[in-house]
Design a protein around this motif. Structure first.
Motif, PDB file in Angstrom:
ATOM      1  N   VAL A  10      44.902 -51.719   1.364  1.00  0.00           N
ATOM      2  CA  VAL A  10      43.992 -50.879   2.147  1.00  0.00           C
ATOM      3  C   VAL A  10      44.241 -49.400   1.876  1.00  0.00           C
ATOM      4  N   GLU A  11      45.494 -49.013   1.702  1.00  0.00           N
ATOM      5  CA  GLU A  11      45.805 -47.615   1.410  1.00  0.00           C
ATOM      6  C   GLU A  11      45.078 -47.150   0.154  1.00  0.00           C
ATOM      7  N   ASN A  12      44.995 -48.024  -0.869  1.00  0.00           N
ATOM      8  CA  ASN A  12      44.311 -47.671  -2.109  1.00  0.00           C
ATOM      9  C   ASN A  12      42.822 -47.447  -1.891  1.00  0.00           C
ATOM     10  N   THR A  13      42.179 -48.354  -1.150  1.00  0.00           N
ATOM     11  CA  THR A  13      40.735 -48.235  -0.953  1.00  0.00           C
ATOM     12  C   THR A  13      40.392 -47.057  -0.050  1.00  0.00           C
ATOM     13  N   ASP A  14      41.229 -46.799   0.974  1.00  0.00           N
ATOM     14  CA  ASP A  14      41.004 -45.631   1.830  1.00  0.00           C
ATOM     15  C   ASP A  14      41.061 -44.343   1.017  1.00  0.00           C
ATOM     16  N   LYS A  15      42.066 -44.220   0.161  1.00  0.00           N
ATOM     17  CA  LYS A  15      42.214 -43.016  -0.661  1.00  0.00           C
ATOM     18  C   LYS A  15      41.050 -42.856  -1.629  1.00  0.00           C
ATOM     19  N   ALA A  16      40.631 -43.960  -2.252  1.00  0.00           N
ATOM     20  CA  ALA A  16      39.530 -43.892  -3.208  1.00  0.00           C
ATOM     21  C   ALA A  16      38.238 -43.451  -2.523  1.00  0.00           C
ATOM     22  N   LEU A  17      37.993 -43.988  -1.331  1.00  0.00           N
ATOM     23  CA  LEU A  17      36.806 -43.576  -0.575  1.00  0.00           C
ATOM     24  C   LEU A  17      36.859 -42.097  -0.219  1.00  0.00           C
ATOM     25  N   GLN A  43      36.516 -44.981 -10.277  1.00  0.00           N
ATOM     26  CA  GLN A  43      37.481 -44.145 -10.988  1.00  0.00           C
ATOM     27  C   GLN A  43      38.654 -43.767 -10.087  1.00  0.00           C
ATOM     28  N   ALA A  44      38.360 -43.438  -8.842  1.00  0.00           N
ATOM     29  CA  ALA A  44      39.411 -43.046  -7.908  1.00  0.00           C
ATOM     30  C   ALA A  44      40.339 -44.225  -7.599  1.00  0.00           C
ATOM     31  N   LEU A  45      39.785 -45.433  -7.509  1.00  0.00           N
ATOM     32  CA  LEU A  45      40.607 -46.612  -7.258  1.00  0.00           C
ATOM     33  C   LEU A  45      41.545 -46.867  -8.434  1.00  0.00           C
ATOM     34  N   GLN A  46      41.033 -46.655  -9.642  1.00  0.00           N
ATOM     35  CA  GLN A  46      41.895 -46.784 -10.821  1.00  0.00           C
ATOM     36  C   GLN A  46      43.010 -45.748 -10.804  1.00  0.00           C
ATOM     37  N   ALA A  47      42.683 -44.530 -10.356  1.00  0.00           N
ATOM     38  CA  ALA A  47      43.649 -43.430 -10.387  1.00  0.00           C
ATOM     39  C   ALA A  47      44.820 -43.664  -9.430  1.00  0.00           C
ATOM     40  N   ASN A  48      44.590 -44.399  -8.310  1.00  0.00           N
ATOM     41  CA  ASN A  48      45.703 -44.593  -7.368  1.00  0.00           C
ATOM     42  C   ASN A  48      46.215 -46.031  -7.325  1.00  0.00           C
ATOM     43  N   SER A  60      47.569 -48.565 -10.447  1.00  0.00           N
ATOM     44  CA  SER A  60      47.716 -48.797 -11.887  1.00  0.00           C
ATOM     45  C   SER A  60      47.372 -50.231 -12.283  1.00  0.00           C
ATOM     46  N   ASP A  61      47.590 -51.199 -11.363  1.00  0.00           N
ATOM     47  CA  ASP A  61      47.249 -52.587 -11.686  1.00  0.00           C
ATOM     48  C   ASP A  61      45.732 -52.758 -11.792  1.00  0.00           C
ATOM     49  N   TYR A  62      44.999 -52.125 -10.875  1.00  0.00           N
ATOM     50  CA  TYR A  62      43.539 -52.178 -10.954  1.00  0.00           C
ATOM     51  C   TYR A  62      43.072 -51.473 -12.224  1.00  0.00           C
ATOM     52  N   GLU A  63      43.693 -50.336 -12.552  1.00  0.00           N
ATOM     53  CA  GLU A  63      43.318 -49.592 -13.762  1.00  0.00           C
ATOM     54  C   GLU A  63      43.504 -50.455 -15.007  1.00  0.00           C
ATOM     55  N   ALA A  64      44.637 -51.200 -15.060  1.00  0.00           N
ATOM     56  CA  ALA A  64      44.904 -52.042 -16.222  1.00  0.00           C
ATOM     57  C   ALA A  64      43.860 -53.140 -16.358  1.00  0.00           C
ATOM     58  N   LYS A  65      43.459 -53.728 -15.225  1.00  0.00           N
ATOM     59  CA  LYS A  65      42.466 -54.806 -15.268  1.00  0.00           C
ATOM     60  C   LYS A  65      41.069 -54.270 -15.592  1.00  0.00           C
ATOM     61  N   ARG A  66      40.836 -52.987 -15.264  1.00  0.00           N
ATOM     62  CA  ARG A  66      39.536 -52.372 -15.535  1.00  0.00           C
ATOM     63  C   ARG A  66      39.451 -51.772 -16.929  1.00  0.00           C
ATOM     64  N   SER A  67      40.570 -51.684 -17.647  1.00  0.00           N
ATOM     65  CA  SER A  67      40.591 -51.051 -18.966  1.00  0.00           C
ATOM     66  C   SER A  67      39.560 -51.675 -19.897  1.00  0.00           C
ATOM     67  N   LYS A  68      38.625 -50.846 -20.321  1.00  0.00           N
ATOM     68  CA  LYS A  68      37.534 -51.271 -21.223  1.00  0.00           C
ATOM     69  C   LYS A  68      36.739 -52.442 -20.648  1.00  0.00           C
ATOM     70  N   SER A  69      36.841 -52.644 -19.326  1.00  0.00           N
ATOM     71  CA  SER A  69      36.134 -53.731 -18.626  1.00  0.00           C
ATOM     72  C   SER A  69      36.449 -55.102 -19.212  1.00  0.00           C
ATOM     73  N   LEU A  70      37.674 -55.242 -19.732  1.00  0.00           N
ATOM     74  CA  LEU A  70      38.027 -56.513 -20.360  1.00  0.00           C
ATOM     75  C   LEU A  70      38.225 -57.622 -19.339  1.00  0.00           C
ATOM     76  N   ALA A  71      38.826 -57.311 -18.191  1.00  0.00           N
ATOM     77  CA  ALA A  71      39.075 -58.335 -17.174  1.00  0.00           C
ATOM     78  C   ALA A  71      38.160 -58.165 -15.968  1.00  0.00           C
ATOM     79  N   LEU A  72      37.972 -56.923 -15.520  1.00  0.00           N
ATOM     80  CA  LEU A  72      37.161 -56.643 -14.343  1.00  0.00           C
ATOM     81  C   LEU A  72      36.035 -55.688 -14.690  1.00  0.00           C
ATOM     82  N   LYS A  73      34.846 -56.005 -14.194  1.00  0.00           N
ATOM     83  CA  LYS A  73      33.743 -55.059 -14.325  1.00  0.00           C
ATOM     84  C   LYS A  73      33.806 -54.042 -13.196  1.00  0.00           C
ATOM     85  N   ARG A  74      33.014 -52.999 -13.327  1.00  0.00           N
ATOM     86  CA  ARG A  74      33.025 -51.964 -12.309  1.00  0.00           C
ATOM     87  C   ARG A  74      32.616 -52.541 -10.961  1.00  0.00           C
ATOM     88  N   LEU A  75      33.201 -51.997  -9.897  1.00  0.00           N
ATOM     89  CA  LEU A  75      32.911 -52.500  -8.554  1.00  0.00           C
ATOM     90  C   LEU A  75      31.421 -52.405  -8.234  1.00  0.00           C
TER      91      LEU A  75
END
Length: 508
Positions: A381-388, A439-444, A446-461
């Motif tokens: 939740v801390e990650n999503t609050d910060k990203a918002l 982008q903000a969720l990726q920035a705070n 790192s695990d989400y950022e890795a899964k979002r890298s080049k959209s290989l595992a996760l597509k954009r929210l």
């Protein structure tokens, strides 16, 4: 006269602050002494005899002998206590029980509130909060003006009417020290009304008439609703026009981050203090002690002995908890508490991270059942609050409520996250807001950022903007409408998201 009273309280709070400094400077000695007191006081109880409290010598032996418990583990004992049995988990008979509905289960939980827990945890935590408020604000006037409280309700336990249950805020109001009562509004009858909508309307009408209001405490979600109604009744443009003497808002229950912009609009002044507290149904755990920081001081002398579960231990059948002396800043831990309410090595479900160990300060990061980790992204939740907060800051949008769930892998499709968001002020460009949020969720994280890298595992929210009032109406439809009920922020399943979309008549 009131100025003299306020000066007297200011002096009293200065004396109390010395006690706070003591446990800040000697945390481990204070906690070790507290554990010994808890064990000594309950060695003759059923639980104390079962686990041999009489001959436990230290914290290590206590941890080896007593298992970590969730609510189901203690529920049979608590049920018997509610029916009047004495000396079960705590010494004597326990009359009060706080009801906790949680956000991840429809089942209510009933937590004992012993006389010691009420006086030396919850009420003491309130005194500590005011001591720290006056320490940060030498101009504080709580005992010169009026403060408003938004509490819950109380009910008799039908199988044994001598037992009373309700929101912990209502139990505290009912047992408020007499010295504080003249400085609070509304009257107890109004404060403890069962009908939440009737209570909100009465609070709004009282608030619209009272210009001498200096402070309010409550969950942000419902405080926002109250303020909107007061402005409707008065025709004013902001709350400072209604309450020109206002100094501080005491908040807890949910993260304040998504609500900060709304409150800054309600109180357009840099002289307003926002103080976070961590007063759960189980105990008063922490309070913001430095208004220049965004963390909270762990209260180590309030009848709560703390241990912590590292994240790898959360789902184990016999998890290993570590003592306060072994925690490390930046790691996520689940709380384990032993309290003067008779909760022994109990896991309330909250997760925290330490920002400091000298003194011990924490941030609430979420709950052990509120996260999204469908793809190894470990979003809290801390990650999503910060990203918002970042996305809102860059677009001028204001979010009132939200919830997030995973979108699972499908044939030929990547996984992702689905966000349902209710805006107080919508962004002019929803597509840009969504991109910034991702982008903000990726920035705070790192695990989400890795899964979002080049959209290989996760597509954009994926984001859905919901009509105004959706979350409150959905909560009402579930019988969860009121001050202690909170919108579930994150879930590692789609139950809430699918329910809300169905509630709106959408096809999933």
């Amino acid at each position: 006269m009131r100025k003299s009273i306020n000066r007297a309280f200011k002096w009293y709070y200065q004396q109390r602050y010395k006690g706070i400094r003591h446990f800040m400077e000697h945390p481990h000695q204070v906690q070790e002494s507290l554990l010994k007191q808890l064990l000594q006081f309950t060695k003759h109880t059923e639980w104390g005899r079962r686990y041999g409290y009489r001959d436990i010598q230290d914290a290590e032996q206590f941890a080896r002998r007593v298992p970590v418990n969730d609510y189901d583990g203690l529920k049979p004992y608590i049920t018997r206590m509610m029916h009047g049995e004495k000396d079960v988990l705590w010494s004597g008979q326990v009359r009060w029980y706080s009801k906790s509905s949680g956000t991840t289960s429809d089942r209510s939980k009933y937590l004992p509130v012993t006389s010691q827990n009420l006086k030396k945890c919850h009420i003491r935590g309130t005194w500590d909060t005011m001591s720290l408020f006056y320490h940060n604000r030498p101009d504080a006037r709580q005992f010169e003006c009026k403060s408003m409280i938004m509490g819950g309700s109380l009910y008799p336990f039908e199988p044994y009417p001598k037992t009373t249950y309700g929101d912990v805020s209502a139990i505290m109001i009912q047992n408020m020290p007499a010295v504080g009562r003249p400085f609070f509004t509304p009257d107890f009858k109004t404060a403890l009304l069962h009908d939440w909508e009737e209570k909100l309307e009465k609070l709004a009408r009282i608030g619209a008439q009272e210009r001498n209001m200096v402070m309010i405490g409550g969950v942000p979600t419902w405080t926002v609703v109250l303020f909107r109604r007061i402005l409707e009744l008065t025709g004013k443009s902001n709350m400072l026009e209604v309450w020109p003497e206002f100094q501080g808002y005491i908040h807890g229950g949910v993260s304040f981050t998504p609500y900060r912009k709304q409150f800054e609009a309600f109180f357009p002044s840099d002289q307003i203090s926002y103080q976070e507290i961590y007063n759960a149904s189980e105990g008063y755990f922490a309070v913001q002690d430095d208004f220049s920081r965004d963390d909270m001081l762990l209260l180590l002398n309030n009848g709560v002995y703390f241990e912590f579960l590292p994240m790898p231990e959360w789902d184990k059948p016999n998890p290993h908890a570590i003592p306060l002396s072994e925690v490390k800043p930046g790691e996520n831990y689940a709380l384990v508490i032993s309290t003067n309410a008779g909760l022994w090595r109990y896991t309330p479900g909250d997760t925290v991270t330490f920002t400091s160990t000298a003194p011990y300060r924490i941030k609430i990061t979420g709950r052990t059942k509120q996260f999204v980790n469908a793809f190894g992204e470990e979003v809290m939740v801390e990650n999503t609050d910060k990203a918002l907060a970042v996305a809102c800051q860059q677009t001028g949008a204001i979010v009132s409520e939200y919830t997030v769930a995973p979108v699972y892998f499908e044939e030929g499709q990547k996984g992702g996250h689905e966000w349902l968001v209710e805006f107080e002020r919508e962004p002019s460009d929803e597509e840009r807001f969504t991109a910034l949020l991702d982008q903000a969720l990726q920035a705070n994280n790192s695990d989400y950022e890795a899964k979002r890298s080049k959209s290989l595992a996760l597509k954009r929210l994926r984001l859905h903007a919901l009509p105004s009032g959706t979350f409150h109406n959905w909560m009402r439809s579930r019988g969860k409408f009121g001050g202690q009920h909170k919108v579930p922020r994150l879930a590692n399943h789609r139950q809430y998201v699918d329910e809300i979309l169905h509630f709106l008549g959408n096809k999933v």
